[in-house]
Motif scaffolding. Sequence first.
Motif, mmCIF file in Angstrom:
data_model
loop_
_atom_site.group_PDB
_atom_site.id
_atom_site.type_symbol
_atom_site.label_atom_id
_atom_site.label_comp_id
_atom_site.label_asym_id
_atom_site.label_seq_id
_atom_site.Cartn_x
_atom_site.Cartn_y
_atom_site.Cartn_z
ATOM 1 N N GLN A 199 0.580 -0.997 0.263
ATOM 2 C CA GLN A 199 0.008 0.033 0.212
ATOM 3 C C GLN A 199 0.702 1.488 0.294
ATOM 4 O OE1 GLN A 199 -2.775 -0.192 3.533
ATOM 5 N NE2 GLN A 199 -4.214 -1.728 2.231
ATOM 6 N N GLU A 244 1.100 9.454 -5.431
ATOM 7 C CA GLU A 244 1.572 11.016 -5.503
ATOM 8 C C GLU A 244 2.590 10.707 -6.616
ATOM 9 O OE1 GLU A 244 0.183 12.426 -3.395
ATOM 10 O OE2 GLU A 244 -0.740 11.718 -2.195
ATOM 11 N N GLN A 246 0.770 3.799 -3.406
ATOM 12 C CA GLN A 246 0.505 5.613 -2.560
ATOM 13 C C GLN A 246 1.896 6.310 -3.060
ATOM 14 O OE1 GLN A 246 1.183 6.339 1.708
ATOM 15 N NE2 GLN A 246 0.021 8.376 1.632
#
Length: 386
Positions: free
Chosen positions: A281, A289, A285
Amino acid sequence: MTASPTLLDIDSLLTAEEIEHRDEVRAFVESRITPRIAGWYSDGVFPVEIVPEMAQLGLLGMHIKGYGCAGRSAVDYGLAAMELEAGDSGLRTFVSVQGSLAMSAIAKHGSEEQKQKWLPGMAAGEIIGCFGLTEPGAGSDPANMATTARLEGGEWVLNGSKRWIGLASIAQVAVIWARTDQGVRGFIVPTETPGFTATPIEQKLSMRASVQCDIDLQDVRLPEDAMLPNALGLRGPFECLNEARYGIIWGAMGAARDSYEVALRYASDRSVFDKPLAAFQLTQQKLVEMALKVEKGTLLALHLGRLKDAGRLQPHQISVGKLDNCREAIDVCQSARTLLGGNGITLDYSPFRHANNLESVRTYEGTDEIHLLTIGRALTGIAAFR
């Protein structure tokens, strides 16, 4: 050929001709720059041997019309800058110094005779140019430049010094800005002129595949017609700087995109705790981004490019793009490095090299502070530079 991020289908906003031109530059970067850039960077070498190839692609002064230049659109120029900087900031910087600064100064402010004499050879890569504005004590404050030019016996005599001047030691011609009795003026200075000395700045931690120099001017004598006739005051060099800043808006996103793509491939291929790094995870992320920053920055660059092609781009809008895209690009490159772990500090991977280069890109053609104040003046109507 490496694919760009596709979350927002940015290619759908480009014409077929723009995509074709971009892909031509991308193929050049992937075949001629990417396989060799680690060595050039490690050795601190600018590869002059690829200058003729850049000229053949029409990359030198590509936004200038006539005089052997390609006369392409602002968006075309931006796309080329993005692809070149995906290879390395130093290579995009060469195109910027040559075309957006040195050639642009002559094209915008020179006489017809000066244009005919210099621009065709510069477009062909036979003549390399540099742009001498920044000084050791006046990087962000060119209004206080100490370099002078005085008219003496029918000749201009230049004295002073410049610093961080790209390409100066390999250039055949320099555009030098100096204070005169009339105000700041630009001068075309063949670098073989007695009294002109360019010394490369060594031991850099950034822009190592590029050339930046100190220039010393000691009683450099030039004919009266060496002065650019159509530039009086700081507006002259600032118009050229805005051309270079525009290219940076796109170029920074090239470095960011390459870093993101390297990190995505690495995370997909590397197995950690019995599954791909990309399956975690926190990794996803970071990748999301990065992708968002790259695509938003590219959309900003494209919007500003369309404004430029329509003749509506304002200086404060260039500052918005230069400020934000440089900041975001550095964040992307640094985040990409973290996904590479210890391998990321080697030249086997590009993000750390890009991040180092972007510290220079973020600084030259206006620091964050200068662009913040430029935007602040546009918002408030108050100049807070002093």
